[in-house]
Write an enzyme that holds these catalytic residues in place. Structure first.
Site, PDB file in Angstrom:
ATOM      1  N   SER A   1      -7.243   6.479   6.778  1.00  0.00           N
ATOM      2  CA  SER A   1      -6.217   6.837   5.802  1.00  0.00           C
ATOM      3  C   SER A   1      -4.891   6.146   6.106  1.00  0.00           C
ATOM      4  O   SER A   1      -4.855   4.930   6.231  1.00  0.00           O
ATOM      5  CB  SER A   1      -6.087   8.359   5.757  1.00  0.00           C
TER       6      SER A   1
ATOM      7  N   ASP B   1      -1.785   4.575  -0.236  1.00  0.00           N
ATOM      8  CA  ASP B   1      -2.095   4.438   1.190  1.00  0.00           C
ATOM      9  C   ASP B   1      -3.389   3.619   1.307  1.00  0.00           C
ATOM     10  O   ASP B   1      -3.982   3.246   0.291  1.00  0.00           O
ATOM     11  CB  ASP B   1      -2.128   5.817   1.878  1.00  0.00           C
TER      12      ASP B   1
ATOM     13  N   ASP C   1      -6.525   3.998   1.896  1.00  0.00           N
ATOM     14  CA  ASP C   1      -7.764   4.407   1.220  1.00  0.00           C
ATOM     15  C   ASP C   1      -7.485   4.944  -0.175  1.00  0.00           C
ATOM     16  O   ASP C   1      -8.394   5.457  -0.851  1.00  0.00           O
ATOM     17  CB  ASP C   1      -8.566   5.413   2.048  1.00  0.00           C
TER      18      ASP C   1
ATOM     19  N   ASP D   1      -6.060   7.439  -1.636  1.00  0.00           N
ATOM     20  CA  ASP D   1      -6.121   8.805  -2.165  1.00  0.00           C
ATOM     21  C   ASP D   1      -4.723   9.352  -2.413  1.00  0.00           C
ATOM     22  O   ASP D   1      -4.551  10.278  -3.196  1.00  0.00           O
ATOM     23  CB  ASP D   1      -6.966   9.742  -1.286  1.00  0.00           C
TER      24      ASP D   1
HETATM   25 MG    MG Z   1      -5.502   8.525   2.582  1.00  0.00          MG
END
Ligand code: MG
Length: 453
Positions: free
Chosen positions: A105, A247, A249, A251
């Protein structure tokens, strides 16, 4: 000595080459496979889809998890470099028994991690996560066999599936008519490709920033104000309507307004909720550390907000149980169950653009309308006993507060809320306060900090 691997409900995280190696990843794959076998019919054919963010270490860790899963008879569908929410969507789209995401992340590039999803596209509940953790730690893998090795295949359709689901929840024609100019900073993570495609399909003029999925982060990857100076500059230079930051990834989403000011991640969920509550009323869910802006928006629409312990899985579970129309967390994570039970920066971008199109307003004006709060966050070293005694002392100090003790304790008073909670991963406690002005928030924080002395 290498620091310990961190294993929580949302998966495993470590430092690549130190405590997170391909051997560890293969074992974690075996542990997940063992759980999937133990919870399925004996002869069931089980598929798992696997995606990764763009970190250079991702490919070898993904290959190792794949070998662990396949050696235990699980078929693996490789999605390549994709966002975390994309994996959740594909788990359901492909009727998989589970999903795996190789990502750390927003953590710096030396980290990586392995997140697990069950067949409902959600992180395992605590008892299942504990079962998988023990299985991994003692290497007690499923041994009823002989097992045929699982097949490994590739699926390149996940961007299209994801984007189609997001386009379904907005009026793309109305957004496209506005011809928004959008700067998208993807920090060279997984979000650039699907994010750019979505914005293009929404008729936006897209100015990509840090859009190569190399995992070589152009700035520290957490989408906070100090890391997004380049995005602010690009918004200013382009005269853009909005700047979005994902960010690695993808999300989480942070927003820069049309005046090139970073507005703070708390506003992402609030703006998304503003749109959804302008279309219908219902229930929203968020964690105990998230701003009261959401309560104000829900209340104005005759709706309500459910507060959960911190953690995406807790919010997502509450959303499913209560059929919530919107939810997420104050760190820029927006969940819309029409797309999936995972925080999703693509959902957040689409809902915010729809709000801009619908109101004809600007990000700065909309943020001013819903905002006006000041939040301050502190962390101090503390073991569980210290957290417990501080909460007990604070309960005596604020006898009139409405309490929620599902995760540490949140104290709601008319002019402030305070949340005192232990970290799940470090021996610290977090103390957060939000009030209408800085002085009030600080006064309450000071009163609590005094109790720790
Ligand atoms: Mg993330």
């Amino acid at each position: 000595m290498a620091s310990e691997l961190i294993i929580t409900v949302s998966g495993l995280r470590g430092i690549v080459g130190e405590n997170l190696t391909p051997a560890v990843a293969a074992d974690y794959g075996c542990a997940f496979a063992s759980f999937l076998h133990s919870s399925s019919e004996a002869d069931a054919e089980l598929n798992v889809c696997l995606g990764r963010d763009s970190r250079p270490s991702g490919k070898s860790l993904a290959d190792a998890v794949t070998s662990g899963l396949a050696s235990m008879g699980i078929n693996v569908i490789d999605l390549g470099i994709v966002t975390t929410p994309t994996v959740g969507i594909m788990v359901k789209h492909l009727n998989c028994a589970g999903g795996v995401i190789i990502t750390a992340s927003h953590n710096p590039s030396q980290y990586n991690g392995i997140k697990l999803l069950l067949d409902n596209a959600m992180a395992p509940p605590p008892d299942v996560a504990e079962h998988i953790k023990i299985c991994f730690e003692i290497r007690d893998f499923f041994s009823e066999g002989p097992l045929e090795p699982g097949k490994v295949s590739v699926n390149n359709k996940s961007d299209d599936v994801h984007i189609a689901k997001v386009l379904d929840i907005v009026d793309s024609k109305a957004i496209a008519e506005k011809h928004f100019t959008v700067v998208l900073d993807s920090v060279n993570g997984a979000g650039a490709r699907p994010g750019g495609k979505l914005l293009t399909q929404l008729g936006c003029k897209v100015i990509p920033l840090n859009s190569e999925p190399t995992g070589l982060f152009a700035h520290p990857p957490e989408p906070t104000a100090e890391n997004l100076i380049g995005l602010c500059d690009a918004v200013k230079k382009a005269g853009a309507d909005v700047g979005f930051a994902q960010d690695p990834d993808a999300d989480r989403l942070a927003i820069v307004d049309e005046t090139a000011s970073y507005i703070g991640e708390e506003y992402t969920l609030a703006l998304a909720a503003k749109l959804v509550f302008s279309q219908k009323t219902g229930v929203a869910a968020t964690n105990l550390s998230t701003s009261r802006m959401l309560d104000d928006i829900a209340a104005a629409a005759g709706g309500q907000v459910i507060r959960t312990p911190v953690g995406e899985a807790n919010v997502a579970m509450a959303m499913l149980e209560n059929n919530c129309i919107i939810g997420g967390e104050g760190n820029g994570g927006v969940i819309d169950l029409r797309v999936g039970p995972v925080r999703d920066s693509l959902v957040a971008m689409a809902l915010v653009l729809q709000l801009l199109a619908r109101t004809g307003s600007t990000v700065s004006k909309l943020a001013a309308e819903i905002g006006g709060y000041y939040m301050t966050k502190h962390k101090i070293p503390a073991d569980s006993n210290k957290v417990k005694s501080l909460i007990e002392a604070a309960m005596k100090l604020f006898p009139d507060a409405r309490l929620n003790t599902s995760d540490g304790c949140r104290f709601d008073l008319p002019d402030v809320w305070l949340h005192i909670r232990p970290s799940n991963t470090e021996p610290i406690m977090r103390i957060i306060a939000e009030a209408k002005d800085k002085q009030t928030a600080q006064r309450y924080i000071d009163a609590v900090l005094k109790l720790t002395k």
